[in-house]
Design an enzyme around this catalytic site. Sequence first.
Site, short mmCIF file in Angstrom:
data_model
loop_
_atom_site.label_atom_id
_atom_site.label_comp_id
_atom_site.label_asym_id
_atom_site.label_seq_id
_atom_site.Cartn_x
_atom_site.Cartn_y
_atom_site.Cartn_z
N ASN A 161 12.21 6.61 6.97
CA ASN A 161 12.93 5.58 7.72
C ASN A 161 12.03 4.36 7.91
O ASN A 161 10.81 4.48 7.96
CB ASN A 161 13.35 6.10 9.08
CG ASN A 161 14.43 7.17 9.01
OD1 ASN A 161 15.42 7.01 8.31
ND2 ASN A 161 14.25 8.26 9.75
N LYS A 177 0.85 -1.19 0.00
CA LYS A 177 0.00 0.00 0.00
C LYS A 177 0.89 1.24 0.00
O LYS A 177 1.77 1.36 0.84
CB LYS A 177 -0.89 0.02 1.24
CG LYS A 177 -2.10 -0.89 1.18
CD LYS A 177 -3.20 -0.35 0.29
CE LYS A 177 -3.78 0.94 0.82
NZ LYS A 177 -4.51 0.79 2.08
N HIS A 178 0.63 2.14 -0.91
CA HIS A 178 1.34 3.43 -0.97
C HIS A 178 2.86 3.25 -0.92
O HIS A 178 3.56 3.87 -0.14
CB HIS A 178 0.85 4.36 0.12
CG HIS A 178 -0.58 4.78 -0.09
ND1 HIS A 178 -0.96 5.61 -1.13
CD2 HIS A 178 -1.72 4.46 0.57
CE1 HIS A 178 -2.28 5.80 -1.07
NE2 HIS A 178 -2.75 5.10 -0.06
N HIS A 232 13.29 5.67 -1.24
CA HIS A 232 12.39 6.81 -1.46
C HIS A 232 11.88 6.80 -2.89
O HIS A 232 12.50 6.24 -3.76
CB HIS A 232 13.11 8.14 -1.19
CG HIS A 232 13.50 8.33 0.23
ND1 HIS A 232 12.61 8.66 1.22
CD2 HIS A 232 14.70 8.23 0.85
CE1 HIS A 232 13.23 8.77 2.38
NE2 HIS A 232 14.51 8.50 2.19
#
Length: 594
Positions: free
Chosen positions: A432, A264-265, A594
């Site tokens: 993180n 998810k996301h 990221h």
Amino acid sequence: MAPRKTAILSVYNKQGLLDLAKGLIKHDIRLLASGGTARLIREAGFAVEDISAITNSPEILKGRVKTLHPAVHAGILSTNSKSDEKDLAEQSIDKVDFVIGNLYPFKDTVSKINVTMEEAVEEIDIGGVTLIRAAAKNHERVCVLSDPMDYAGFLSELDKGEITEKSRQLYALKAFEHTAAYDDTIASFFRKKVASDGRQHIQLRYGANPHQKPAAAFSKETPLPFRVLNGAPGYVNLMDSLNAWPLVKELKAALDLPAAASFKHVSPAGAAVGVLMTKEEKEVCMVADVEDLDKSPLAIAYARARGCDRMSSFGDIVALSDHVDVTTAKIISREVSDGVIAPGYSQEALDILSKKKGGKYLVLQMDEYYEPPPIERRTVYGIDLEQHRNDVKFTPRSFNAVITPKGSEPLPDTALRDLTVATIAVKYTQSNSVCYALNGQTIGIGAGQQSRIHCTRLAGAKADAWWMRFHERALNLHWKKGVKRPDKSNAIDLLCSGDMPKSEEEKEDYEKNFEQVPTPFTDAEREAWIKKLENVAVSSDAFFPFIDNVLRANRSGVKYIAAPTGSQADQAVFETCEKLENHFIEQNVRLFHH
């Protein structure tokens, strides 16, 4: 006397052209120009010759061939070497010293409504691109200008005597970028026209949000590594799918077990491998009623991955390392999920999944042998970033640098397995991140927190809630008939997390699910039960800056910790692990994602 210098001009964007022509003539530079460029300069009263003055050949094919001639390109590409000088002399060709060119914006052509392939192809510039590239290639001698914004600086430098080497290099760079962007626009048009069936281009429903249109996924030079078997992907669907797939692929390769992830996301809600489940684990993961579950390690892997954090898995993208069988498809079919990516599907499994969400469920088939290029790129606020892809691999053998306890025995296979699961999971989690794992699955993931301790606390709280679901009270809830799985998951989460309803409205919404409302856990009950959790493995994507991370992890049954070192608090972290009889394993690769 030095020979007279020559400039060739062929521009679409005529901004500043006359000032440039005036400046060149001021320095007694011969002007050669093509078509409309020559006409504009001539009408302004400046001396200019047609390209045919050196080619002795008129423009032909309705202007498609103007400058493609040895007299032009030999003059541009020649160096100052004796052999080049000899060749030019034998052919009576003069050197070209300056090339001023820019291209018709092909994107304007293809943006026209209903433009045909024939119309677009007719606008593709050949001669102009060749002029610019030839001059840029030979920038050591020739100066190329492809941007009208550079004319003033060029003329100022020319007035001082010469164009410096650095300027010629920068102009050449801009010229190559100009032609590269032009070619990229053409390739993009062709890709959409001839390979938009999913081969190299696929239109997406929208970007990260519905108002972000248009959106697309495409691959340059090679086919897309996935096929859409059902449904229509969105931008976030693919972000999840293309992060989840390598996670399960790496888990399978590392542990030789089928693997699954619930995403998810752009972070995993859960990840697992196909380790046989106990009766209680099946109850907790809501798969106790699934027939033939023990015969499908892939189905077990997804049941575990989904069962890690059912609340976060709501509306997930499922990633599966192996070909999907009927048992796995049936488990997915009854959960709220947006899509699945896997290397293949049995026909019956595909039929089951294709009926989900009214026939709109996303089903992607991934090329299991696909390897992405070593360099990855993205654009952020108009700036291109690139880096070497994070292709570090982990196996159980990656966790042999045990720092504490001193002189400890080799870690058991189960610990090595769980450390592998946790570490590969954090590799694909937004930083993180900290992950707790047990029994071949994640049990708590703390993703995307700015502080390390908040990751550890969040993941620890999720692990605690996961373990509370094994308490007899949570295993024996009395549901009202017809309560849906998402509502059950939410009620269980409230009970097991300790975040019980406070207001009357909250209580009403919670209690409506039960025939008999369960008694909330007291703090003492929670503490006593959580103390029974043991042998948990933890992995962190970067070092622990303070001992509070170790202390918090220890509260949730953690015995094995893998993390990079490099903190000023390393020694204190080691000493704390030693005191708590925890194993600290140095994992020497930071895994920010990221």
